[in-house]
Design an enzyme around this catalytic site. Structure first.
Site, PDB file in Angstrom:
ATOM      1  N   GLY A 213      65.976  59.636 113.277  1.00 46.61           N
ATOM      2  CA  GLY A 213      65.128  60.199 112.139  1.00 46.61           C
ATOM      3  C   GLY A 213      63.705  60.084 112.464  1.00 46.61           C
ATOM      4  CB  SER A 214      61.015  60.114 110.090  1.00 42.96           C
ATOM      5  OG  SER A 214      61.202  59.365 109.088  1.00 42.96           O
ATOM      6  CB  THR A 217      62.968  56.503 108.100  1.00 44.76           C
ATOM      7  OG1 THR A 217      62.612  57.407 107.182  1.00 44.76           O
ATOM      8  CG2 THR A 217      64.182  55.804 107.960  1.00 44.76           C
ATOM      9  N   GLY A 218      62.343  54.907 110.980  1.00 45.44           N
ATOM     10  CA  GLY A 218      62.542  54.080 112.173  1.00 45.44           C
ATOM     11  C   GLY A 218      61.678  52.856 112.136  1.00 45.44           C
ATOM     12  CD  GLU A 235      66.145  61.375 119.187  1.00 42.73           C
ATOM     13  OE1 GLU A 235      65.054  61.666 118.733  1.00 42.73           O
ATOM     14  OE2 GLU A 235      67.178  61.958 118.780  1.00 42.73           O
ATOM     15  CB  CYS A 269      63.941  65.013 117.860  1.00 42.41           C
ATOM     16  SG  CYS A 269      65.609  64.960 119.099  1.00 42.41           S
TER      17      CYS A 269
END
Length: 463
Positions: A213-214, A217-218, A235, A269
């Site tokens: 994800g973003s 958020t990571g 990732e 991505c």
């Protein structure tokens, strides 16, 4: 939802939008905290038996791949309705999902003998961790699910899978499809709105979190995993740069360049996000890409002939509009597109932007949509420096009539994967990782499989 191999209903639900219409077309289960506990406990209870038989795990993954192929029509239709991609692309995603399971099943966890003589034996083992939390995004939800749960399961772990609340239905259906080929509790699939993902990542019985994800958020996932020292694989985003060298054969490469940026409506991505072009060939390249952008058939993914669907979510639709408007206000020109399309749904015209440089948000940030900024350069050294001048480091590409010349430049890109004369084409069984803010850890291949294990030394003294 699927918990412990059984159908689980929830008291609360939430709406799932069809991005081609902008309207709610289905309700998804909203997992309660107690049901989250049940799902993680089911995975923990299934772990001791599941971890013991590698051959059984391999056979189960192969059976799961076959069952996915048998259910391809159902899964692909749900995927198009909730994510927007053309039905043919959704069918391809289902096929790749099954291929991912088969490819993973062909791997083996190595057992390395360091020493074996009359005095002692020293082995390096790779043992499963326990319960893995797999949190997946909305752009390619089925492929991402398979890339996470397949190696986790083969390594001997059990999984709780939580898809994005924007695209929960195909993953929930996947859980149903696989119930009778995987033992109860081995793969549990839940869905819900925030803060379900954070609650899953923080759960005391979870030993590893794998998240796609973003970047923002990571970072939260990493912070939530830190107090319990959970293992993590992240990732995250990419702002992939492509560099055209002055000898590139544009007639041969233009289609690959275009679709390297616009596949899945640019919502990949590893898609090409910015393109650096020699100034002497700038107008030629922009015109070729703009011609292709204007020719693309955009529409509802369920309709025949559609090549590109809508953006998948309202927030992403708004973000793409904002970044393009900012660029145009700053002096950029839309050689093609540059606007939302009329009608319902989250449709944005495939857009080629010219007359802009680094420092514009659409160049410096990840747009994650059907927009490609094309930037001129005067010197290859300058192009490499500009490509590397970012917090991101997922992928990059170099394009030339001389592959060896391009490879020498590509090796200098600061990213997890550098391609020559293609972009966004990962090879089966090859590891995938991000540098800098684009991630932590490795997915895919043997290295990805081992990321779901703990290394252990077994030291036996014989005398």
């Amino acid at each position: 939802m699927t918990v412990g191999g059984k159908d689980v209903h929830t008291v609360d639900t939430f709406g799932v939008h069809n991005p081609a219409t902008g309207r709610v077309f289905a309700q998804a289960p909203d997992c309660s905290p107690a049901q989250l506990d049940d799902a993680v406990q089911a995975a923990a209870d299934a772990f001791p038996l599941w971890r013991d038989d590698m051959d059984a795990r391999r056979s189960a993954l192969l059976a799961a791949a076959a069952r996915i192929e048998e259910s391809a029509e159902e899964l692909a239709t749900l995927l198009t309705l909730e994510q927007g991609k053309p039905l043919a692309d959704a069918q391809f995603e289902v096929m790749v999902t099954a291929m991912t399971l088969r490819g993973t099943a062909a791997l083996d966890v190595p057992r390395e003998v360091i020493r074996d003589d009359d005095e002692e034996r020293i082995e390096v083992l790779h043992q499963p961790m326990g319960v893995v939390a797999a949190i997946t995004p909305w752009n390619v939800p089925l492929i991402q699910a398979a890339m996470k749960f397949a190696p986790a399961l083969l390594a001997g772990n059990t999984v709780v899978l939580k898809p994005s609340p924007f695209t929960p239905l195909s993953s929930l259906a996947l859980g149903v499809v696989l119930r009778d080929v995987l033992p109860p509790g081995v793969l549990n699939v839940i869905s819900g709105r925030d803060p379900l993902g954070a609650q899953l990542a923080e759960h005391s019985l979870v030993r590893k979190v794998t998240f796609t994800g973003s970047v923002a958020t990571g970072k939260h996932v990493a912070a939530s995993a830190a107090p319990d020292l959970k293992r993590i694989t992240l990732e995250l985003g990419g702002n992939d740069a492509g560099i055209l060298l002055d000898d590139v054969d544009l007639d041969a490469m233009a289609d690959k360049l275009f679709w390297g940026a616009f596949v899945n409506c640019g919502q990949i991505c590893m898609a090409l996000k910015r393109l650096y072009v020699p100034r002497a060939r700038y107008t030629e390249v922009v015109d070729a890409l703009a011609d292709r952008a204007r020719s693309v058939q955009v529409g509802d993914g369920m309709l025949p002939g559609v090549q590109m669907g809508p953006l998948a979510t309202t927030p992403q639709f708004a973000r793409v509009q904002e970044l393009v408007s900012d660029a145009l206000a700053g002096g950029a020109t839309a050689a093609a597109g540059g606007r939302r399309l009329d009608g319902d749904g989250y449709f944005f015209a495939p857009t080629i932007l010219r007359d802009l440089e680094d420092g514009v948000r659409v160049v410096d940030e990840e747009q994650f949509g059907p927009v490609l900024p094309v930037i001129p350069y005067d010197d290859v050294e300058e192009a490499v420096a500009r490509a590397n001048s970012t917090h991101f480091g997922l992928d990059g590409s170099v394009w030339s009539a001389d592959p060896e010349r391009a490879a020498a430049v590509a090796a200098r890109l600061e990213c997890g994967t550098s391609w020559v004369n293609t972009h966004g084409m990962p090879a089966p069984g090859v590891s995938f990782s991000g540098h800098k803010w684009s991630g932590l850890g490795v997915a895919g291949g043997l290295a990805g499989l081992l990321s779901y294990t703990e290394t252990k030394v077994l030291h036996i003294v014989r005398g």
